[in-house]
Design an enzyme around this catalytic site. Sequence first.
Site, short mmCIF file in Angstrom:
data_model
loop_
_atom_site.label_atom_id
_atom_site.label_comp_id
_atom_site.label_asym_id
_atom_site.label_seq_id
_atom_site.Cartn_x
_atom_site.Cartn_y
_atom_site.Cartn_z
N GLY A 1 1.03 -1.06 0.14
CA GLY A 1 0.13 0.12 0.26
C GLY A 1 0.49 1.44 0.37
O GLY A 1 0.56 2.26 -0.45
N ARG A 55 12.91 2.86 5.28
CA ARG A 55 12.06 4.05 6.12
C ARG A 55 10.99 3.54 7.01
O ARG A 55 10.40 3.39 6.19
CB ARG A 55 12.60 5.59 5.39
CG ARG A 55 12.09 6.85 6.22
CD ARG A 55 12.43 8.24 5.56
NE ARG A 55 14.23 8.51 4.94
CZ ARG A 55 13.63 9.11 4.12
NH1 ARG A 55 12.66 9.27 3.29
NH2 ARG A 55 15.49 9.36 3.98
N ASN A 107 5.75 5.76 10.46
CA ASN A 107 5.19 6.10 11.51
C ASN A 107 5.86 5.18 12.62
O ASN A 107 5.13 4.29 12.49
CB ASN A 107 4.05 6.49 11.61
CG ASN A 107 3.16 6.90 12.37
OD1 ASN A 107 3.56 6.69 13.33
ND2 ASN A 107 2.34 8.04 12.51
N GLN A 131 2.07 -2.46 13.78
CA GLN A 131 1.96 -3.61 12.56
C GLN A 131 2.83 -4.66 12.73
O GLN A 131 2.56 -5.65 12.73
CB GLN A 131 1.63 -3.07 11.86
CG GLN A 131 0.91 -2.49 11.08
CD GLN A 131 -0.05 -3.12 9.88
OE1 GLN A 131 -0.10 -3.54 8.84
NE2 GLN A 131 -1.03 -3.17 10.57
N LYS A 186 9.88 0.18 3.00
CA LYS A 186 9.25 -0.78 2.79
C LYS A 186 8.22 -2.03 2.74
O LYS A 186 7.73 -0.99 4.43
CB LYS A 186 10.67 -1.96 2.88
CG LYS A 186 12.08 -1.89 2.02
CD LYS A 186 12.79 -2.75 3.10
CE LYS A 186 14.44 -2.71 2.20
NZ LYS A 186 15.37 -3.23 2.46
N GLU A 210 3.64 -7.16 6.73
CA GLU A 210 3.43 -8.51 7.05
C GLU A 210 4.54 -9.45 7.42
O GLU A 210 4.19 -10.49 7.74
CB GLU A 210 2.83 -9.46 5.44
CG GLU A 210 1.72 -9.21 5.50
CD GLU A 210 1.54 -9.33 3.51
OE1 GLU A 210 1.35 -10.77 3.09
OE2 GLU A 210 1.53 -8.21 2.79
#
Lengths: 330, 693
Positions: free
Chosen positions: B506, B582, B585, B592, B655, B659
């Site tokens: 995304g 990088r 946030n 995540q 990147k 997942e």
Amino acid sequence: MIPFDYERADDARSAVATVAGRPGAVFLGAGTNLVDHMKLGVANPDLLVDVSRLPFDVIEPLQGGGVRIGATVRNSDLAAAPVIRQRYPMLAAALLAGASGQLRNVATTAGNLLQRTRCVYFQDVTTPCNKRRPGSGCSAVEGYTRDHAILGASPHCVAVHPSDMAVALTALDAVVQVEGPSGPRSLAISDLYRLPGDQPQRDTVLEHGELITAVDLPELPMAARSSYRKVRDRASYAFALVSVAAAVDVVDGVMRDVRIALGGVAHKPWRASRAEEALRGAPAAEDAFRHAADAELTEARPLRDNAFKIPMARNTMVTVLRGLTWEEGR
Amino acid sequence: MTGLLEPRAIGTSLERLDGRAKVTGTAPYAFEHPVDNGVYLHPVQSSIARGRITAVDATEAEALDGVIAVLTPANAPRLVSGDDRELAVLQSDEVGFRGQFVAAVVAESSEIARQAADMVGVTYDRQPHDTELRADRDDLYAPGVVNPDYPTDTSDGDPDGAFASAAVTIDETYTTPMEHNNPMEPHATVALWAGDALTLYDSTQGPNLVRDGIAGLFGLPADRVRVIAPHVGGGFGSKTLHANVVLAAVAARVVAGRPVKFALTRQQMFSLVGYRTPTIQRIRLGADSDGRLTAITHDVIEQTSRIKEFAEQTAVPTRSMYAAPNRRTTHRLAALDVPVPTWMRGPGECPGMYALESAMDEMALACGLDPVEFRIRNEPDVDPESGLPFSSRNLVACLREGARRFGWERRDPIPAARREDGWLVGTGVAASTFPVIRIPGSAATIRRVHDGRYRVEIAAVDIGTGTWTALTQIAADALDVPVDAVDLQIGDTALPPASVAGGSSGITSWGSAVVDAAREFREKYGPDPEDGDEAGGAMPDNPDTERFAMHAYGAQFAEVRVHADTGEIRVPRLLGVFAAGRIINPRTARSQFVGAMTMGLSMALHEDSVMDPRFGQVANHDFAGYHIATNADIGSIDAIWIEEDDPHVNAMGSKGIGEIGIVGTAAAIANAAHHATGIRIRDLPLTADKYIR
């Protein structure tokens, strides 16, 4: 879900009369199990008689010792009651091992006793189940049986009773007070529950219209040294693979008396009478615990997926007894 | 790639812009969008796994008060395309799996719809079904490609010969069970036709993907379909276009002008919206006496549905993970009478790296090497698969930093040697990896609005990942304005198109489009634009993708306790260290990573969809039977990352991170469980019964 009628009972007698007079009527406690079953089509009552607000929400001393637990006392309240925590710690521990905080806050004592098996086939109306539809066959006996019985099962049903609380009550020799169409009666908890036999649709001996009003705990000083150990896959919010409720009375390193009940192994909370018998008078030692546990499990008959329950039940009994008697040795 | 964005807002822990709306319950999810005069849908599902519907008796259901329509294969509106049998809802009498939609009721209330659905009588011509994945099946086949378009098999050198002559070898088979995506928000759709225009409020990871798919099925131009999804309660790969969305749209045709509301129940999700295939993975590793790998083979057997192929790319990460001159990977499928498998967080990498990283642990022991050192020793200089240099690869840095923080140097390598209060204690490590994926098709528009603000539009979607916040930060830096000067608009196909929220792609895809639009805007209008000035951009090509291999890496460390008497297994400590370019946030990124590691723990210890081959369905199809980790299962869990500059991946230097956190967790835990007990379990999940003795 099929439409149904709802009534709130004002007193036990009229509730009993109402339900007894209508074959499709059932009592409603907190509904944490019944309402699920209504959504799933497992239960299709045409009348719910709400007994959750009957004045049975008190815990009170019994004459001659012992404690009476009202049928509508919430699981959280019962687990927190000082008299339970101090005199019957295994019961408090069993309650806190069950369900989740939210469920315990609403679940009632009687409802907990009468909750039904979580056998996946019982809960799936698209598969045969003798408990749900007598004579349709048992899908579990040759199916997915990781959670199923190793003791007391029949070819008609291999389901287990899911309650933690009832395991502790069984070890404590609790007595269930019942109001029925033909008056009150008392049942030893071990007589309340049935093994499946050829009538697995009947979890208990209660007749249609009989209402549990209280559970009596007998005076049992040894229960002050008791514990409940639940073995489960998740750290919380899972039914027992195996559980053990036990109390010991040890004097000078000898087991003067012992109470043991197992959960997760049978259609009813399983009183480990053979283990108790083997332990009375025996030394409070590892060998004796192991021997007693093995004695209890000689009749165990595993299914395809649950042979592990035999060593798990044995080891858990030993662990619990070790823990209870280790304190004595200190 | 040139012209990396100067990070100002990027790299700051901006609070979630949608956080307040979510915690106050005012963020509308699909089912909650207020609509007038809504009707409700409840499906009837097949009770057979293979055969034909011979009759549907809707008489009783239709007679029920409040029932508006009963849809059946005989009367359902026709779709123009039935090629995709998963999506050809009610278009034929064929049954391809148990739980398939075979009819549906539309009614004035959800309760009536549900009651009426139970009254619909369906009779079948039942055919024998086959739902059992086994390695010894004689009908395994090689798919044309594996998801999405990787070669099915690869081979380099002489893997069999190298294995045969290796000084140290292991040859083991690892299995993972069927697992089901269970986002917190069940799949839900509100469908409303006005003439030949369809509006869908859908809980989806891909508004444009749903729009294009639905438009194709109904033979409409894409612009006749609008998909709105401002907030989505998780997806994990399951919220693309499935039969539930099609059914809602089909049913809404019948009650044109009235919106049809359709939310799946948790039980229904176990047969309708995909799952991770079970896998059977044989891994052979050969090494020289110094612990340098000479041969790696990874042969995978998995399943798909007979009605539609999905081939999980399970062995693909093995192709580029470690240096070894002789390598082979293969994928073979069994096509069964089962629902269609799909993406589930980390498809390919997640199950594949469980096997590879378990095997690496076994091989380290066989070589007498520390598992961290063994991995470092087999670090490749270039991508073993393509021969390309890595745009950046910091696996070794992750392993070293993780080892330092976890206290790895104090670790006694001997298994089954530590016991505390009746619990056997061990620690384990595994590597993580995930490719940098970019999906074409995203565009963005930027318009100067009043008060010096900028409206940034793209049909991206926030499935709980933090898109609202992270894209705002990217837009702010790209425009060189503060974040509060940016009004981001996402989650609506009326906006410029966006690729799916999948493959951790995304931010790379949407962010690149936003940056491109911002550069266009500034080129056109300079630093002082007028209100109403507008420019558009799209994700540019990145020639560096041809010149570099691009992956994120990580290392996960686990402490595991196994009860010596009961076999219960718990994970008191998990640490993940990642190198993922990088970080846009840190706050949402940590969420995540930690969320995915939690899901990896859940995979390691709990998740197991048990197929009952007699019925052809998952026996434990609810949350009482299908265990997902609870809060009590998570002890200390932490995720950190190392600074990584990668000028090649995209304009943000980022990147994807959605997942990678689930990749390797299960292996780290299984390896730690072995270290604790001396028992090597190669079949997930790691449940108590497998450790009891």
